[in-house]
Design a protein around this motif. Structure first.
Motif, mmCIF file in Angstrom:
data_model
loop_
_atom_site.group_PDB
_atom_site.id
_atom_site.type_symbol
_atom_site.label_atom_id
_atom_site.label_comp_id
_atom_site.label_asym_id
_atom_site.label_seq_id
_atom_site.Cartn_x
_atom_site.Cartn_y
_atom_site.Cartn_z
ATOM 1 N N SER A 23 -106.486 -67.040 85.458
ATOM 2 C CA SER A 23 -105.261 -67.753 85.072
ATOM 3 C C SER A 23 -104.053 -67.342 85.898
ATOM 4 O O SER A 23 -102.954 -67.877 85.693
ATOM 5 C CB SER A 23 -104.979 -67.535 83.575
ATOM 6 O OG SER A 23 -104.820 -66.160 83.305
ATOM 7 N N GLY A 24 -104.206 -66.374 86.787
ATOM 8 C CA GLY A 24 -103.111 -66.064 87.705
ATOM 9 C C GLY A 24 -102.426 -64.724 87.484
ATOM 10 O O GLY A 24 -101.328 -64.498 87.999
ATOM 11 N N LYS A 25 -103.071 -63.819 86.766
ATOM 12 C CA LYS A 25 -102.464 -62.498 86.504
ATOM 13 C C LYS A 25 -102.245 -61.718 87.801
ATOM 14 O O LYS A 25 -101.166 -61.187 88.055
ATOM 15 C CB LYS A 25 -103.377 -61.660 85.570
ATOM 16 C CG LYS A 25 -103.602 -62.265 84.208
ATOM 17 C CD LYS A 25 -104.525 -61.427 83.371
ATOM 18 C CE LYS A 25 -105.961 -61.365 83.862
ATOM 19 N NZ LYS A 25 -106.656 -62.647 83.896
ATOM 20 N N THR A 26 -103.286 -61.664 88.614
ATOM 21 C CA THR A 26 -103.192 -60.872 89.844
ATOM 22 C C THR A 26 -102.191 -61.487 90.817
ATOM 23 O O THR A 26 -101.422 -60.768 91.466
ATOM 24 C CB THR A 26 -104.586 -60.775 90.514
ATOM 25 O OG1 THR A 26 -105.503 -60.312 89.530
ATOM 26 C CG2 THR A 26 -104.577 -59.819 91.678
ATOM 27 N N THR A 27 -102.185 -62.798 90.893
ATOM 28 C CA THR A 27 -101.219 -63.476 91.768
ATOM 29 C C THR A 27 -99.800 -63.134 91.333
ATOM 30 O O THR A 27 -98.932 -62.823 92.161
ATOM 31 C CB THR A 27 -101.445 -65.013 91.699
ATOM 32 O OG1 THR A 27 -102.811 -65.281 91.995
ATOM 33 C CG2 THR A 27 -100.546 -65.747 92.670
ATOM 34 N N LEU A 28 -99.579 -63.155 90.037
ATOM 35 C CA LEU A 28 -98.248 -62.813 89.508
ATOM 36 C C LEU A 28 -97.900 -61.361 89.847
ATOM 37 O O LEU A 28 -96.812 -61.064 90.345
ATOM 38 C CB LEU A 28 -98.242 -63.026 87.984
ATOM 39 C CG LEU A 28 -96.928 -62.760 87.263
ATOM 40 C CD1 LEU A 28 -95.937 -63.886 87.558
ATOM 41 C CD2 LEU A 28 -97.141 -62.664 85.752
ATOM 42 N N ASN A 170 -98.983 -75.125 88.308
ATOM 43 C CA ASN A 170 -98.343 -76.387 87.927
ATOM 44 C C ASN A 170 -98.366 -77.402 89.058
ATOM 45 O O ASN A 170 -98.187 -78.599 88.836
ATOM 46 C CB ASN A 170 -96.886 -76.141 87.532
ATOM 47 C CG ASN A 170 -96.786 -75.018 86.541
ATOM 48 O OD1 ASN A 170 -97.529 -74.996 85.591
ATOM 49 N ND2 ASN A 170 -95.905 -74.070 86.790
ATOM 50 N N ASP A 171 -98.556 -76.906 90.269
ATOM 51 C CA ASP A 171 -98.594 -77.797 91.432
ATOM 52 C C ASP A 171 -99.850 -78.658 91.437
ATOM 53 O O ASP A 171 -99.928 -79.631 92.171
ATOM 54 C CB ASP A 171 -98.525 -76.968 92.726
ATOM 55 C CG ASP A 171 -99.545 -75.826 92.750
ATOM 56 O OD1 ASP A 171 -99.733 -75.177 91.700
ATOM 57 O OD2 ASP A 171 -100.154 -75.590 93.813
ATOM 58 N N LEU A 172 -100.827 -78.324 90.613
ATOM 59 C CA LEU A 172 -102.104 -79.026 90.682
ATOM 60 C C LEU A 172 -102.286 -80.079 89.583
ATOM 61 O O LEU A 172 -103.323 -80.742 89.538
ATOM 62 C CB LEU A 172 -103.257 -78.011 90.599
ATOM 63 C CG LEU A 172 -103.257 -76.927 91.690
ATOM 64 C CD1 LEU A 172 -104.409 -75.964 91.489
ATOM 65 C CD2 LEU A 172 -103.331 -77.558 93.072
ATOM 66 N N LEU A 198 -94.831 -70.856 90.006
ATOM 67 C CA LEU A 198 -95.668 -71.348 91.106
ATOM 68 C C LEU A 198 -96.087 -70.174 91.982
ATOM 69 O O LEU A 198 -95.246 -69.415 92.470
ATOM 70 C CB LEU A 198 -94.874 -72.383 91.928
ATOM 71 C CG LEU A 198 -95.641 -73.075 93.048
ATOM 72 C CD1 LEU A 198 -96.848 -73.827 92.502
ATOM 73 C CD2 LEU A 198 -94.719 -74.025 93.803
ATOM 74 N N ASN A 199 -97.391 -70.032 92.143
ATOM 75 C CA ASN A 199 -97.961 -68.952 92.957
ATOM 76 C C ASN A 199 -97.364 -67.583 92.625
ATOM 77 O O ASN A 199 -97.100 -66.769 93.510
ATOM 78 C CB ASN A 199 -97.783 -69.261 94.447
ATOM 79 C CG ASN A 199 -98.647 -70.440 94.854
ATOM 80 O OD1 ASN A 199 -99.818 -70.512 94.473
ATOM 81 N ND2 ASN A 199 -98.079 -71.368 95.599
ATOM 82 N N GLY A 200 -97.136 -67.356 91.385
ATOM 83 C CA GLY A 200 -96.702 -66.037 90.914
ATOM 84 C C GLY A 200 -95.248 -65.699 91.126
ATOM 85 O O GLY A 200 -94.798 -64.615 90.761
HETATM 86 N N1 LIG Z 1 -102.410 -73.762 93.420
HETATM 87 C C1 LIG Z 1 -102.126 -72.633 92.783
HETATM 88 N N2 LIG Z 1 -103.039 -71.654 92.736
HETATM 89 C C2 LIG Z 1 -102.737 -70.519 92.062
HETATM 90 C C3 LIG Z 1 -101.481 -70.348 91.427
HETATM 91 N N3 LIG Z 1 -101.489 -69.130 90.817
HETATM 92 C C4 LIG Z 1 -102.680 -68.575 91.075
HETATM 93 N N4 LIG Z 1 -103.448 -69.391 91.839
HETATM 94 C C5 LIG Z 1 -104.795 -69.172 92.320
HETATM 95 O O1 LIG Z 1 -105.676 -69.058 91.221
HETATM 96 C C6 LIG Z 1 -106.763 -68.197 91.530
HETATM 97 C C7 LIG Z 1 -106.911 -67.171 90.420
HETATM 98 O O2 LIG Z 1 -105.731 -66.390 90.409
HETATM 99 P P1 LIG Z 1 -105.752 -64.839 90.047
HETATM 100 O O3 LIG Z 1 -104.383 -64.343 90.212
HETATM 101 O O4 LIG Z 1 -106.824 -64.131 90.780
HETATM 102 O O5 LIG Z 1 -106.138 -64.917 88.518
HETATM 103 P P2 LIG Z 1 -106.497 -63.685 87.530
HETATM 104 O O6 LIG Z 1 -105.989 -64.058 86.198
HETATM 105 O O7 LIG Z 1 -106.015 -62.412 88.085
HETATM 106 O O8 LIG Z 1 -108.069 -63.727 87.584
HETATM 107 P P3 LIG Z 1 -109.117 -62.669 86.942
HETATM 108 O O9 LIG Z 1 -108.707 -61.319 87.432
HETATM 109 O O10 LIG Z 1 -110.418 -63.122 87.462
HETATM 110 O O11 LIG Z 1 -109.027 -62.830 85.470
HETATM 111 C C8 LIG Z 1 -106.442 -67.581 92.878
HETATM 112 O O12 LIG Z 1 -107.195 -68.265 93.845
HETATM 113 C C9 LIG Z 1 -104.959 -67.864 93.069
HETATM 114 O O13 LIG Z 1 -104.599 -67.987 94.422
HETATM 115 C C10 LIG Z 1 -100.507 -71.427 91.504
HETATM 116 O O14 LIG Z 1 -99.411 -71.399 90.937
HETATM 117 N N5 LIG Z 1 -100.903 -72.537 92.189
#
Ligand SMILES: Nc1nc2c(ncn2[C@@H]2O[C@H](COP(=O)(O)OP(=O)(O)OP(=O)(O)O)[C@@H](O)[C@H]2O)c(=O)[nH]1
Length: 384
Positions: A23-28, A170-172, A198-200
């Motif tokens: 869901s984007g935890k690591t990206t954030l 949200n971009d998707l 968007l993208n963290g």
């Molecule tokens: N298009 C888009 N992709 C995103 C966004 N945020 C995250 N991603 C993508 O979503 C995928 C999963 O994101 P992670 O940050 O790895 O998610 P996570 O919650 O840490 O995942 P786990 O550790 O497996 O639980 C990655 O490929 C990111 O690049 C966003 O805002 N837009």
């Protein structure tokens, strides 16, 4: 080995970052650790390798849930790994007797139940005397969020206990889909602040400081925190639970009581999760006898605790001049706090609930029996 904590120091705020798989935890986090304002934040992660190690203050704590409590209940378990990490970081991340971090952020795994983490922060004496839970931040994948909420009860729980909901990707998707998801999230957790990210990319500072109890400011925004007017809907979901009660009463008279009640693991209805969640509020007009309130809440938690996902309240108790603030996640409660003064002329007791399979009428009936002893009724309220 020196201990870098002293009791005179202010409690160190901790934010829990949770959210379903992908869901984007690591990206954030990767974005946050690049911000100068985050340089004094120690990040506790599950696995190295995912996050940029450019950040100096990163450590690891594998999620190993220890289920050695009397009940064997997961929700009541202490996260031994996390407790150990939090005990160690004071001296591990210090130099010449000075602690290098001012805040902590804990990233959980996607399947984590936040309750044992919250429980660990509140019940471990060492940790509770040095740290304070500041915010639960939950990432929600805008693309898969609806489906995840449909299929995974743990995802709904992550949303229900959140102070901040971070909508990612949200971009998707288009605006209509995003709005639908936001409405659903608002029904599940009416008061959580929703942020589209968007993208963290977000302001790390804004993520901390969500919990009323622990704000250092002199006049906390208790009405904004309670936000009872937001509790206008009904939401639902099936769940899983088998729990023990541990409620810390206001009078202290029940402090040694342990209520235990095995509850059936609820059937997980894959298609109807939301139908089980309720969000509602009620008010009570006259001052309440503290012991009666303790008894009521104690028994409610004993029998229904696993399904009371969140409670927030501002109580008007007899013999107290200021309002008493209560706040619980399932059957785990912060110690009640008395505020110096009421935030407005309205001195009614106000309590808001997010429950699973518990109707408002159950809460009202039991409250009426214990607290109003049949002579007074609930005055208003919204919800189911
Ligand atoms: N298009 C888009 N992709 C995103 C966004 N945020 C995250 N991603 C993508 O979503 C995928 C999963 O994101 P992670 O940050 O790895 O998610 P996570 O919650 O840490 O995942 P786990 O550790 O497996 O639980 C990655 O490929 C990111 O690049 C966003 O805002 N837009």
């Amino acid at each position: 080995m020196t201990n870098e904590f002293t009791s005179s120091q202010p409690l160190i705020p901790i934010a829990i970052l949770t959210g379903f798989l992908g869901s984007g935890k690591t990206t954030l986090l990767n974005c946050l650790v690049r911000q100068p304002a985050f340089s004094d934040t120690l990040v506790i992660i599950n696995e190295f390798g995912e996050i940029s190690l450019d950040h100096l203050l990163v450590t690891q704590s594998n999620e190993i849930v220890v289920t050695e409590m009397d009940s064997g209940c997961i929700c009541c378990s202490i996260r031994g790994d996390l407790a150990r990490t939090l005990r160690e970081i004071g001296w591990r991340f210090s130099r010449e007797g000075k602690r290098k971090f001012k805040r902590v952020m804990i990233e959980t795994t996607g399947l984590a139940d936040p309750a044992p983490i919250i429980h660990t922060l509140m019940t471990d004496d060492f940790i509770a005397s040095r740290y304070r839970l500041d915010a639960v931040i939950t990432t929600v994948d805008s693309v898969n969020g609806m489906q995840t909420l449909d299929r995974h009860p743990e995802a709904i729980k992550q949303v229900a206990v959140a102070d901040r909901l971070i909508l990612t990707k949200n971009d998707l998707i288009d605006e209509t889909q995003l709005t639908d998801l936001q409405h659903r999230l608002a029904r599940l957790n009416p008061t959580a602040q929703q942020l589209r990210v968007l993208n963290g990319e977000t302001d790390g500072q804004a993520l901390f400081g969500a919990r009323l109890f622990f704000l250092d400011q002199k006049a906390p925004d208790v009405l904004g925190w309670l936000n009872e007017s937001a509790y206008a809907g009904t939401i639902k979901q099936a769940g899983n639970a088998s729990d023990t009660f541990r409620y810390q009463p206001i009078t202290g008279k029940l402090s040694k009581q342990r209520f235990q009640k095995k509850q059936k693991v609820a059937q997980q209805d894959i298609h109807g999760h939301d139908d089980h969640i309720r969000a509602f509020s009620f008010t009570f007009d006259t001052p309440i006898e503290p012991e009666l309130f303790d008894q009521w809440l104690g028994l409610l938690m004993a029998f229904k605790g696993p399904d009371i996902l969140r409670v927030k309240g501002m109580l008007n108790l007899k013999h107290r001049s200021g309002p008493i603030i209560i706040h619980g996640v399932q059957h785990i409660f912060h110690p009640p706090v008395e505020l110096a003064e009421w935030p407005s002329e309205d001195h009614r007791t106000r309590i808001v609930f997010i429950t699973r399979d518990i109707d408002r009428s159950v809460i009202e009936r039991t409250f009426d029996r214990f607290v109003s002893t049949g002579t007074e009724a609930f005055s208003t309220g919204t919800g189911v």
